[in-house]
Design an enzyme around this catalytic site. Structure first.
Site, mmCIF file in Angstrom:
data_model
loop_
_atom_site.group_PDB
_atom_site.id
_atom_site.type_symbol
_atom_site.label_atom_id
_atom_site.label_comp_id
_atom_site.label_asym_id
_atom_site.label_seq_id
_atom_site.Cartn_x
_atom_site.Cartn_y
_atom_site.Cartn_z
ATOM 1 N N CYS A 79 0.848 -1.197 0.000
ATOM 2 C CA CYS A 79 0.000 0.000 0.000
ATOM 3 C C CYS A 79 0.877 1.238 0.000
ATOM 4 O O CYS A 79 1.489 1.569 1.001
ATOM 5 C CB CYS A 79 -0.912 0.012 1.219
ATOM 6 S SG CYS A 79 -1.829 1.552 1.409
ATOM 7 N N GLU A 120 -4.818 -8.649 -1.808
ATOM 8 C CA GLU A 120 -4.752 -8.757 -0.339
ATOM 9 C C GLU A 120 -3.912 -7.625 0.211
ATOM 10 O O GLU A 120 -2.914 -7.228 -0.392
ATOM 11 C CB GLU A 120 -4.148 -10.111 0.041
ATOM 12 C CG GLU A 120 -4.073 -10.386 1.529
ATOM 13 C CD GLU A 120 -2.766 -9.927 2.166
ATOM 14 O OE1 GLU A 120 -2.665 -9.939 3.410
ATOM 15 O OE2 GLU A 120 -1.831 -9.549 1.412
ATOM 16 N N ARG A 171 -4.897 -11.975 13.062
ATOM 17 C CA ARG A 171 -4.298 -11.326 11.885
ATOM 18 C C ARG A 171 -5.419 -10.904 10.936
ATOM 19 O O ARG A 171 -5.947 -11.729 10.172
ATOM 20 C CB ARG A 171 -3.325 -12.274 11.183
ATOM 21 C CG ARG A 171 -2.468 -11.613 10.101
ATOM 22 C CD ARG A 171 -1.558 -12.636 9.428
ATOM 23 N NE ARG A 171 -0.592 -12.002 8.556
ATOM 24 C CZ ARG A 171 0.613 -11.587 8.929
ATOM 25 N NH1 ARG A 171 0.998 -11.745 10.189
ATOM 26 N NH2 ARG A 171 1.442 -11.021 8.077
ATOM 27 N N ARG A 190 -6.792 -9.030 7.736
ATOM 28 C CA ARG A 190 -6.361 -8.559 6.423
ATOM 29 C C ARG A 190 -7.580 -8.350 5.536
ATOM 30 O O ARG A 190 -8.563 -9.081 5.624
ATOM 31 C CB ARG A 190 -5.415 -9.583 5.757
ATOM 32 C CG ARG A 190 -4.063 -9.717 6.445
ATOM 33 C CD ARG A 190 -3.273 -8.435 6.301
ATOM 34 N NE ARG A 190 -1.923 -8.533 6.829
ATOM 35 C CZ ARG A 190 -1.574 -8.210 8.063
ATOM 36 N NH1 ARG A 190 -2.500 -7.817 8.926
ATOM 37 N NH2 ARG A 190 -0.317 -8.281 8.455
#
Length: 418
Positions: free
Chosen positions: A143, A190, A234, A236
């Site tokens: 990103c 992702e 986690r 995502r």
């Protein structure tokens, strides 16, 4: 004078098995197999084993099954997303990963059986026309900040419109230009959960606008927590898209009501820890049934982390280390884990300093099987697993995506023959 088995035999075996698997069958270590491969010679005594391995492969798969769909793996890391889709019949025909250490791990574990597969480094400078046709595009793209200021000025000057204007200079642009040129049946992207809130949501909205409005894909997204598949919290974001409108929904995910606990991935000290030829005693001493002592924190580091946590508690902050037991679900494993391991420290009992997870335990925490070879240093391995994906999550998303992919491919074939 020693004679050697034909080098072609070893080369042929390496098409179907990893160096670690060959080492295990031949009773050697991975370094020996690498030496054989580099020198072009291996001892005759290994020839029978290699031929037996090839024979097993032939009997299991007399005819190489055609892939059900073709995929490309961009910003591939160590191939965690790819692994999930290959479990459902996909074959990778193109990979891009710029980091040399990740490339080493990737190529050690994915030995593609056909000459069509191509591995390139930087996708930014790669000619999109040279990307092979594919059905599914996979990308765990980084990103980068999106700058959409000045769009109207560019428009007034006759500069690029659409996603070229709003995303050029970001790595998402390279994903978008490949989707635009190749029009795969589907894609999966992702990223970290924070992509949703970056720049007050403008970054994420730009991405969705490009995928839906500019590229005309049927787009869905969801934040998925890996803790239901491996013992790690986690979160995502997963973005999937289809070339035509589908009935896809993330509601079809089969998410367990409760996930596993840390004990499921820790080295076993009761004698049941598997002996892996590609690991040897690197992480775990099988003779003493103990994790290698270098993973235990030094007295100085442990004292520093305790003092750091106490300082922040006194200030009313939540910063500190994460001490876990076999019954725990851990914090998110990060790429900085090699520095001090503070987010996941395993308790070793009263009066003992805690330890880091070993790289093998990190692999398990991310859902990679024990036959996954770790050919790099501990530092690089921690970075790679911290940057990877929870493989069972990718496999479950692939499971609900692939029926829709096959439906689109069938429509395309029917349209071509009508």
């Amino acid at each position: 004078m020693k004679t050697a088995a034909p080098h072609g035999l070893l080369k042929q075996t390496l098409q179907f098995y990893s160096q670690g698997e060959i080492a295990a069958h031949c009773g050697r270590n991975v370094r020996t197999i690498r030496r054989w491969e580099a020198s072009g010679n291996c001892p005759v005594i290994a020839e029978a084993t290699l031929r037996e391995m090839l024979d097993i492969r032939t009997r299991k798969a007399p005819v190489e099954r055609a892939p059900e769909f073709r995929l490309v793996d961009l910003f591939a890391g160590i191939g965690g997303i790819r692994r999930g889709f290959e479990a459902h019949g996909g074959r990778c025909v193109f990979t891009s990963e710029w980091n040399d250490f990740s490339k080493k791990t990737y190529q050690e574990n994915y030995r593609d059986c056909d000459d069509a597969h191509q591995f390139v480094g930087d996708i930014v400078s790669f000619d999109v026309a040279s990307v092979p046709s594919h059905d599914v595009l996979l990308a765990g793209f980084p990103c980068q900040p999106f700058s959409i200021a000045g769009v109207s000025k560019k428009n007034s000057l006759g500069r690029p419109h659409g996603f070229e204007c709003t995303t050029q200079g970001t790595l998402f642009y390279d994903v978008a230009r490949i989707i635009a040129a190749k029009r795969p049946a589907a894609f999966l992207l992702e990223n970290v959960k924070n992509l949703l809130s970056h720049d007050k949501g403008k970054t994420f909205q730009t991405i969705i606008d490009v995928l839906r409005d500019e590229l005309k894909y049927d787009v869905h997204y969801k934040v998925i927590d890996g803790q239901y598949f491996t013992p790690q919290h986690r979160e995502r974001i997963v973005i999937v898209g289809f070339r035509e409108e589908t009935e896809f929904t993330f509601d079809d995910l089969n998410v367990p009501a409760e996930g596993p606990r840390l004990a499921s991935i820790l080295h076993k000290t009761d004698g049941s820890e598997p002996v892996l030829a590609h690991d040897g005693d690197r992480f775990f001493d099988h003779a003493s049934r103990e994790v290698q002592p270098r993973y235990t924190l030094t007295a100085n580091l442990w004292a520093y982390l305790q003092a750091y946590a106490a300082k922040h508690r006194a200030a009313g902050n939540g910063f500190g280390f994460g001490l876990v037991t076999p019954d725990s679900v851990t914090r998110t494993l990060s790429a900085r884990y090699f520095k001090d391991g503070s987010e996941i420290l395993c308790s070793q009992g009263k009066g003992k300093r805690p330890r880091r997870l070993t790289p093998r335990e990190c692999a398990r925490l991310m859902g990679f099987p024990d036959d996954f070879v770790i050919p790099v240093s501990d530092t690089q391995a921690y970075r790679q697993f911290g940057n990877s994906v929870v493989v069972p999550v990718m496999q479950e998303v692939a499971r609900i995506m692939i029926p829709h992919v096959k439906g689109l491919l069938a429509q395309k074939v029917a349209g071509a023959t009508s």
